[in-house]
Scaffold this active site. Structure first.
Site, PDB file in Angstrom:
ATOM      1  N   SER A 110       0.438  -8.381  -0.619  1.00  0.00           N
ATOM      2  CA  SER A 110       0.094  -9.543   0.201  1.00  0.00           C
ATOM      3  C   SER A 110      -1.288 -10.054  -0.178  1.00  0.00           C
ATOM      4  O   SER A 110      -2.147  -9.279  -0.627  1.00  0.00           O
ATOM      5  CB  SER A 110       0.097  -9.155   1.686  1.00  0.00           C
ATOM      6  OG  SER A 110      -0.444 -10.194   2.489  1.00  0.00           O
ATOM      7  N   TYR A 153      -1.830  -4.355   9.070  1.00  0.00           N
ATOM      8  CA  TYR A 153      -0.991  -4.900   8.001  1.00  0.00           C
ATOM      9  C   TYR A 153      -1.801  -5.040   6.715  1.00  0.00           C
ATOM     10  O   TYR A 153      -1.361  -4.611   5.631  1.00  0.00           O
ATOM     11  CB  TYR A 153      -0.447  -6.259   8.432  1.00  0.00           C
ATOM     12  CG  TYR A 153       0.320  -6.995   7.357  1.00  0.00           C
ATOM     13  CD1 TYR A 153       1.642  -6.672   7.078  1.00  0.00           C
ATOM     14  CD2 TYR A 153      -0.280  -8.021   6.630  1.00  0.00           C
ATOM     15  CE1 TYR A 153       2.349  -7.348   6.091  1.00  0.00           C
ATOM     16  CE2 TYR A 153       0.415  -8.705   5.646  1.00  0.00           C
ATOM     17  CZ  TYR A 153       1.729  -8.362   5.383  1.00  0.00           C
ATOM     18  OH  TYR A 153       2.420  -9.041   4.392  1.00  0.00           O
TER      19      TYR A 153
END
Length: 249
Positions: A147, A160
Site C-alpha cells: 500500500s 493498517y
C-alpha cells in the site's frame, strides 16, 4: 517473464481473489490464457468469483478454495490442492488483507495483532509455501500487494499502515534474496482503488464519520483509481519484470 512471453497455461495463485483487486487481476490474467487459483475466507464470494472467471474459459481453468492465509496449515493445504488441480504454481499474487480505520487511541493490541496476522503473516505464509519450489525450478514470480500507506503516513490507518510497511519491507528484501534463484519479486504499492473495498473496512471510534470519509475517498475519481485499470497496470509491470510499482498519487 518478459513482455512477449505468453501467459498461456501458466498457473497463477491469487489470495483474496474473490472480489476487488484480486478478482480484477484474475479477470485480466485468465483472458490471457492463465489458469487461476483463488482463495478467500468467504465460500459464498468464492463461488460467485469462480463463476465470474469461468464465463469464457473451460471449467478446469479455475480452482477456488476457502483459506485463511493467516493460518499456515490452511495455506499449505490450499497450495497443495491448487497444484494438484492445475499444476505447479508459476506466479503468486499476495493480495489478501484487511483494512481497519479509526483513530489510534481507539485501537487495541488485538487490532494490531489481527491485522498483522492477515496483512503481513499472510504474505509470509504463502511465500514460504511456494518459494522453495520456485527456487528449485529456478523460475517463478511473486507479487506482493502492499500500500502507499507503507510509504506515506495516512491518518486513522495506523495499524493498517504498520502491517503494510512490514509487508513492503519483506517484499523488497525478498526481491534481493530470491533473484539469484531465478525467482522475481514485484512489490506493488497502490493508493485507494474503486473496488468496493470500503464496504468491508473495519471501523473503530466514531464509525459513522469514519465511514463517510473512507466512502468518499474510495469512490472519488480524482482521489482513487479504477480497480480494473489498476489490475492492467500491475499485469504490465509483472510482464516487464519491474521490482516496484506505485499506483496513484
Amino acid at each position: 517473464m518478459n513482455a512477449n512471453k505468453s501467459w498461456q497455461n501458466k498457473v497463477v495463485l491469487i489470495t483474496g481473489g474473490s472480489r476487488g483487486l484480486g478478482l480484477a487481476l484474475g479477470r485480466e490474467l485468465i483472458v490471457k490464457g492463465a489458469r487461476i487459483a483463488i482463495c478467500s475466507r468467504t465460500p459464498e464470494e468464492l463461488k460467485r468469483a469462480r463463476t465470474d472467471l469461468l464465463a469464457h474459459v473451460p471449467q478446469g481453468w479455475v480452482f477456488a478454495r476457502a483459506c485463511d492465509v493467516s493460518i499456515r496449515a490452511q495455506v499449505d493445504e490450499f497450495v497443495r490442492a491448487a497444484e494438484e488441480a492445475l499444476g505447479p504454481i508459476d506466479t503468486v499474487i499476495n493480495n489478501a488483507g484487511i483494512i481497519q480505520m479509526g483513530p489510534y487511541l481507539s485501537m487495541s493490541t488485538r487490532d494490531h495483532e489481527e491485522i498483522m496476522r492477515s496483512n503481513f503473516w499472510g504474505t509470509v505464509n504463502v511465500t514460504q509455501a511456494v518459494a522453495p519450489k520456485m527456487a528449485a525450478r529456478r523460475d517463478g514470480l511473486i507479487v506482493n500487494i502492499t500500500s502507499v500507506g507503507a510509504l506515506v503516513p495516512v491518518p486513522h490507518l495506523l495499524p493498517y499502515a504498520a502491517s503494510k510497511f512490514a509487508a513492503f519491507g519483506f517484499s523488497m528484501s525478498l526481491y534481493v534474496e530470491l533473484s539469484k534463484y531465478g525467482v522475481h519479486v514485484l512489490t506493488v504499492a497502490p493508493w485507494l482503488m474503486r473496488t468496493g473495498s470500503f464496504l468491508n473496512v473495519l471501523l473503530k471510534g466514531r464509525k459513522h464519520e469514519e465511514f463517510k470519509w473512507f466512502n468518499f475517498a474510495a469512490n472519488a475519481p480524482l482521489v482513487s483509481m479504477d480497480g480494473a485499470k489498476a489490475a492492467r497496470k500491475i499485469v504490465r509491470a509483472m510482464e516487464a519484470r519491474r521490482s516496484l510499482l506505485v499506483l496513484g498519487w
